[in-house]
Scaffold this active site. Structure first.
Site, PDB file in Angstrom:
ATOM      1  N   LYS A  19       0.850  -1.207   0.000  1.00 43.98           N
ATOM      2  CA  LYS A  19       0.000   0.000   0.000  1.00 43.98           C
ATOM      3  C   LYS A  19       0.876   1.243   0.000  1.00 43.98           C
ATOM      4  O   LYS A  19       2.031   1.231   0.469  1.00 43.98           O
ATOM      5  CB  LYS A  19      -0.946   0.033   1.205  1.00 43.98           C
ATOM      6  N   ALA A 110      10.490  -2.856   5.873  1.00 44.77           N
ATOM      7  CA  ALA A 110      10.636  -1.541   6.533  1.00 44.77           C
ATOM      8  C   ALA A 110      10.691  -0.419   5.503  1.00 44.77           C
ATOM      9  O   ALA A 110      11.467   0.517   5.624  1.00 44.77           O
ATOM     10  CB  ALA A 110      11.878  -1.523   7.438  1.00 44.77           C
ATOM     11  N   ALA A 114       3.972  -1.330   4.140  1.00 47.24           N
ATOM     12  CA  ALA A 114       3.180  -2.277   4.953  1.00 47.24           C
ATOM     13  C   ALA A 114       3.350  -3.730   4.526  1.00 47.24           C
ATOM     14  O   ALA A 114       2.391  -4.508   4.522  1.00 47.24           O
ATOM     15  CB  ALA A 114       1.699  -1.890   4.944  1.00 47.24           C
ATOM     16  N   GLY A 115       4.571  -4.100   4.185  1.00 45.23           N
ATOM     17  CA  GLY A 115       4.836  -5.474   3.763  1.00 45.23           C
ATOM     18  C   GLY A 115       4.541  -6.498   4.848  1.00 45.23           C
ATOM     19  O   GLY A 115       3.953  -7.550   4.574  1.00 45.23           O
ATOM     20  N   GLY A 116       4.937  -6.212   6.065  1.00 46.21           N
ATOM     21  CA  GLY A 116       4.674  -7.150   7.167  1.00 46.21           C
ATOM     22  C   GLY A 116       3.171  -7.308   7.385  1.00 46.21           C
ATOM     23  O   GLY A 116       2.665  -8.422   7.557  1.00 46.21           O
ATOM     24  N   SER A 117       2.464  -6.198   7.368  1.00 49.42           N
ATOM     25  CA  SER A 117       1.003  -6.236   7.531  1.00 49.42           C
ATOM     26  C   SER A 117       0.369  -7.028   6.401  1.00 49.42           C
ATOM     27  O   SER A 117      -0.577  -7.801   6.616  1.00 49.42           O
ATOM     28  CB  SER A 117       0.427  -4.809   7.527  1.00 49.42           C
ATOM     29  N   ASP A 150      -2.477  -1.634   9.749  1.00 50.54           N
ATOM     30  CA  ASP A 150      -2.554  -1.679   8.283  1.00 50.54           C
ATOM     31  C   ASP A 150      -3.089  -3.011   7.752  1.00 50.54           C
ATOM     32  O   ASP A 150      -3.252  -3.175   6.539  1.00 50.54           O
ATOM     33  CB  ASP A 150      -1.155  -1.462   7.669  1.00 50.54           C
TER      34      ASP A 150
HETATM   35  P1  ATP Z   1       4.876  -0.622   9.193  1.00 43.90           P
HETATM   36  O1  ATP Z   1       3.859  -1.616   8.658  1.00 43.90           O
HETATM   37  O2  ATP Z   1       5.194  -0.803  10.643  1.00 43.90           O
HETATM   38  O3  ATP Z   1       4.622   0.782   8.754  1.00 43.90           O
HETATM   39  P2  ATP Z   1       6.784  -0.937   7.091  1.00 43.90           P
HETATM   40  O4  ATP Z   1       5.731  -1.030   6.080  1.00 43.90           O
HETATM   41  O5  ATP Z   1       7.703   0.238   7.008  1.00 43.90           O
HETATM   42  O6  ATP Z   1       6.227  -1.029   8.547  1.00 43.90           O
HETATM   43  P3  ATP Z   1       7.407  -3.755   7.142  1.00 43.90           P
HETATM   44  O7  ATP Z   1       7.932  -4.344   5.874  1.00 43.90           O
HETATM   45  O8  ATP Z   1       6.025  -4.074   7.530  1.00 43.90           O
HETATM   46  O9  ATP Z   1       7.676  -2.216   7.078  1.00 43.90           O
HETATM   47  O10 ATP Z   1       8.435  -4.196   8.292  1.00 43.90           O
HETATM   48  C1  ATP Z   1       8.449  -3.640   9.582  1.00 43.90           C
HETATM   49  C2  ATP Z   1       9.136  -4.630  10.529  1.00 43.90           C
HETATM   50  O11 ATP Z   1       8.224  -5.716  10.757  1.00 43.90           O
HETATM   51  C3  ATP Z   1      10.378  -5.288   9.971  1.00 43.90           C
HETATM   52  O12 ATP Z   1      11.522  -4.589  10.359  1.00 43.90           O
HETATM   53  C4  ATP Z   1      10.358  -6.693  10.522  1.00 43.90           C
HETATM   54  O13 ATP Z   1      11.225  -6.839  11.611  1.00 43.90           O
HETATM   55  C5  ATP Z   1       8.946  -6.913  11.041  1.00 43.90           C
HETATM   56  N1  ATP Z   1       8.220  -8.027  10.401  1.00 43.90           N
HETATM   57  C6  ATP Z   1       7.506  -8.969  11.027  1.00 43.90           C
HETATM   58  N2  ATP Z   1       6.952  -9.823  10.159  1.00 43.90           N
HETATM   59  C7  ATP Z   1       7.313  -9.441   8.942  1.00 43.90           C
HETATM   60  C8  ATP Z   1       7.045  -9.954   7.642  1.00 43.90           C
HETATM   61  N3  ATP Z   1       6.307 -11.042   7.444  1.00 43.90           N
HETATM   62  N4  ATP Z   1       7.557  -9.267   6.597  1.00 43.90           N
HETATM   63  C9  ATP Z   1       8.288  -8.142   6.802  1.00 43.90           C
HETATM   64  N5  ATP Z   1       8.596  -7.650   8.024  1.00 43.90           N
HETATM   65  C10 ATP Z   1       8.113  -8.283   9.086  1.00 43.90           C
END
Ligand code: ATP
Length: 309
Positions: A19, A110, A114-117, A150
């Site tokens: 997103k 990071a 929102a890759g983790g989400s 997210d």
């Molecule tokens: P946020 O959703 O907090 O705004 P972001 O979009 O900047 O974060 P994400 O890729 O979601 O970044 O990663 C944030 C942190 O979540 C990473 O540093 C990682 O340690 C943790 N994390 C937990 N599970 C995952 C996953 N499946 N994929 C990516 N990161 C993950």
């Protein structure tokens, strides 16, 4: 759930988009520590895939490959594992379910995308289908909100307004397809660190509201109109922590982007252009300038997490 269950012996595969926030308005922290948000999400065509297969009772494991895989935790803090466990615990507490998860990443870790989400949302859907659970769309949304702000949007996709801490999502009236160029940063930015800096820079932040000009622009379907309405309250804080991002944003505008903004808490910079050829031109220019680690073209809006064959 919008997709039709396709359960196979080899497991269930779900594709889920990244997103960007077309607007991100942030208020002063609430009593529970969360920041109130008024945001407009758009799902864009950069996808991770999460595959779920049966595992021994009560056993959960995850493997990760692709973009930034070494930065993703493999323990119980992985959002996909958390999602699978939450689903099993709440929807089938007596069944001792287990899952073997495999994540293929294209969304930078990071990156403010929102890759983790997205992985959490995909694992919820994949495991619900794998285990053939009887759960409503509302039930899925509630679990998604419990996992993270997210996550509900990653299930929904499209273009949507987010309120509360971002977890309360409603589809937005939006016309057209928009062309984006995404510039990935050399180093990630910690979302909590960006919010901390935001609090220092904006101690009296007003209650957030979705900008009316952005909603009007989305209804018009005109990218020039939308470009003028893009905004992100976290941008000053993120630029303060990574000053080179200012150069990235300026470079994109100099090379013809209609609009530029930081995605979420950064460091990904999103550039809006008028059409596909303009996206190709801008990608080439940004790559040649070497101001960012990698460049990706994407379109939005796209649908949220879906089962794929
Ligand atoms: P946020 O959703 O907090 O705004 P972001 O979009 O900047 O974060 P994400 O890729 O979601 O970044 O990663 C944030 C942190 O979540 C990473 O540093 C990682 O340690 C943790 N994390 C937990 N599970 C995952 C996953 N499946 N994929 C990516 N990161 C993950």
């Amino acid at each position: 759930m919008a997709s039709s269950p396709t359960r196979t012996a080899s497991g269930v595969r779900v594709r889920v988009p990244a997103k960007i926030n077309l607007a991100l308005k942030v208020g002063a922290p609430r009593a529970d520590g969360y920041h109130p948000l008024a945001t407009v999400y758009q799902a864009v065509s950069v996808y991770d895939e999460v595959h779920a297969a049966w595992a021994n009772p009560d056993e959960f494991d995850v493997v990760v490959s692709g973009e930034g895989a070494d930065l993703v935790p493999l323990d119980d803090t992985n959002l996909a594992v958390r999602a699978a466990k939450l689903l099993a615990r709440t929807q089938a507490p007596n069944d001792s379910l287990g899952a073997s998860l495999s994540i293929k990443k294209s969304i930078p870790v990071a990156g403010g995308l929102a890759g983790g989400s997205a992985n959490g949302a995909a694992a919820l859907l994949a495991c619900a289908v794998l285990w053939d659970l009887d759960i409503t769309a509302d039930g899925m949304r509630a679990l998604a909100a419990e996992l993270g702000s997210d996550v509900p949007f990653a299930l929904l996709g499209g273009t949507a307004v987010g309120s509360g801490r971002g977890e309360d999502v409603a589809p937005a009236l939006a016309r057209g397809t928009y062309h984006w160029v995404l510039a990935f940063g050399y180093h990630g930015l910690s979302t909590p660190a960006v919010y901390r800096r935001f609090d220092e820079l904006s101690p009296n932040a007003a209650p957030p509201q979705v900008p009316a000009d952005l909603m009007n622009a989305l209804r018009s379907g005109d990218p020039r109109h939308l470009a003028r309405a893009l905004s992100n309250d976290l941008e000053p804080a993120a630029l303060d922590l990574q000053p080179r991002l200012r150069t990235v944003l300026q470079t994109g505008l100099e090379y013809g982007a209609l609009g530029a903004l930081l995605s979420g808490s950064g460091p990904t910079c999103a550039f809006l252009v008028g059409d596909e050829p303009a996206a190709v031109d801008l990608s080439v220019s940004l790559s040649a300038e070497g101001v960012c680690r990698a460049v990706r073209r994407a379109t939005g809006p796209v649908i949220g997490a879906r089962v794929v064959n």
